[in-house]
Design a protein around this motif. Structure first.
Motif, mmCIF file in Angstrom:
data_model
loop_
_atom_site.group_PDB
_atom_site.id
_atom_site.type_symbol
_atom_site.label_atom_id
_atom_site.label_comp_id
_atom_site.label_asym_id
_atom_site.label_seq_id
_atom_site.Cartn_x
_atom_site.Cartn_y
_atom_site.Cartn_z
ATOM 1 N N PHE A 1 0.810 -1.220 0.000
ATOM 2 C CA PHE A 1 0.000 0.000 0.000
ATOM 3 C C PHE A 1 0.846 1.273 0.000
ATOM 4 C CE2 PHE A 1 -3.386 -2.795 1.521
ATOM 5 C CZ PHE A 1 -4.515 -2.237 0.940
ATOM 6 N N MET B 1 -1.938 -3.538 -3.023
ATOM 7 C CA MET B 1 -2.964 -2.587 -2.566
ATOM 8 C C MET B 1 -4.366 -3.166 -2.427
ATOM 9 S SD MET B 1 -2.043 1.086 -4.301
ATOM 10 C CE MET B 1 -0.425 1.480 -4.927
ATOM 11 N N ALA C 1 -2.786 -3.660 -7.873
ATOM 12 C CA ALA C 1 -2.207 -2.422 -8.382
ATOM 13 C C ALA C 1 -1.233 -2.717 -9.517
ATOM 14 C CB ALA C 1 -1.498 -1.675 -7.253
ATOM 15 N N ARG D 1 -5.050 2.847 -5.413
ATOM 16 C CA ARG D 1 -5.706 2.089 -4.344
ATOM 17 C C ARG D 1 -7.231 2.175 -4.452
ATOM 18 N NH1 ARG D 1 -5.724 5.205 0.466
ATOM 19 N NH2 ARG D 1 -7.982 5.282 0.170
#
Length: 312
Positions: A116, A127, A137, A211
């Motif tokens: 993240f 993410m 991601a 995200r």
């Protein structure tokens, strides 16, 4: 794997705002580590809690944390937007209170394997809140078109350098797949002029944007706030914690619509819409973290708390 830990943001303000009732039924749509849920259950000896979360680690940690209240809480691995299904399974029609905390937990940010954070250079570009979902991601950054990337960075990150970032993403991935948070952060840094990199990490907005896309965070959010508020009993309250302007704007708009007594065009001489005021907004301006809280939890700096009460 690191131990799940998360400091709940504005816990006192949230619980005081909910005005917990003895025997009440409450819904925590974003369980996290269970901090707000614990306080709801602890506030009265016979409260009941229904909670949802998509993160297996969060669910495991919260289940352990809430053990003193065994039999009074029911956790579902689900998106809070699926509240109809969850409440149906629990045979619950109406609620005394709802809390939604849209913050990413400290555990998720700090755990390298979750991917993240732009601060975790070697972390996989992941993410996902729900790690069973196929979209990561890495998939988005490497497989979305340049125009898709521009739109995501611009719409979800409010990043004015979105075209340059997207252009450089495409150039880099044409040579080698982008697989780590560090690679992605480096591309962003190099895409933004130096004079615009002085006010905090340049990668923050783009990481937020990706995200949001990966987890579909804004999809159906407006409708969910409307629906959950309408599940409240008269006098019931909803408390919503947001952490960026996009979420806050949606919650503000939903509350404004629910508070409106008529939505007819102003030129009409009489109301024909039949819309009635459904809530009273308790927080005319959003509540923010106190200076004391900011000293122990810097991540509460961007938080805004809005509270409304059902009046019909």
């Amino acid at each position: 794997m690191s131990e799940f830990s998360h400091l709940s943001v504005m816990p006192e303000e949230c619980i005081n705002g909910l005005q917990i009732k003895s025997g009440g039924v409450y819904f925590d749509g974003t369980l996290g580590g269970g901090g707000h849920s614990y306080r709801i259950l602890d506030a009265a000896p016979d409260t009941k809690l229904i909670a949802t979360d998509l993160d297996d680690d969060a669910i495991a940690a919260a289940t352990q944390k809430l053990k003193p209240f065994e039999g009074r809480f029911f956790i579902h691995k689900a998106n809070f937007k699926d509240y109809d299904k969850v409440l149906g399974e629990e045979n619950i029609q109406s609620l005394d209170g709802v809390i939604l905390d849209f913050g990413v937990s400290s555990y998720q940010i700090d755990s390298e394997e979750r991917g993240f954070s732009y601060m975790k250079g070697d972390a996989p570009l992941d993410m996902r809140m729900d790690r069973s979902c196929p979209l990561t991601a890495e998939t988005g950054v490497n497989e979305y078109s340049k125009q898709q990337l521009i739109k995501i960075l611009r719409d979800y990150g409010e990043e004015k350098f979105a075209p340059a970032i997207a252009e450089n993403i495409v150039k880099v991935r044409d040579l080698n797949r982008i697989t780590t948070c560090g690679q992605f952060a480096e591309i962003i840094e190099k895409s933004i002029p130096l004079k615009f990199r002085q006010n905090g990490p340049a990668a923050r907005k783009s990481f937020q944007a990706v995200r949001i896309e990966v987890n579909g965070e804004l999809d159906g959010l407006y409708e969910a706030v409307l629906g959950l508020t309408r599940r409240l009993k008269k006098g019931g309250r909803i408390a919503v914690l947001t952490f960026h302007s996009l979420e806050d704007r949606i919650v503000k708009q939903a509350f404004k619509y629910l508070e409106a007594d008529c939505i007819c065009p102003k030129e009409l001489p009489v109301c024909v819409c039949g819309k009635k005021q459904e809530i009273k907004i308790i927080t005319k301006k959003p509540v923010t973290a106190s200076p004391k809280e900011l000293t122990v939890n810097s991540r509460s700096r961007s938080a805004k708390l809005r509270i409304a009460e059902k009046i019909i």
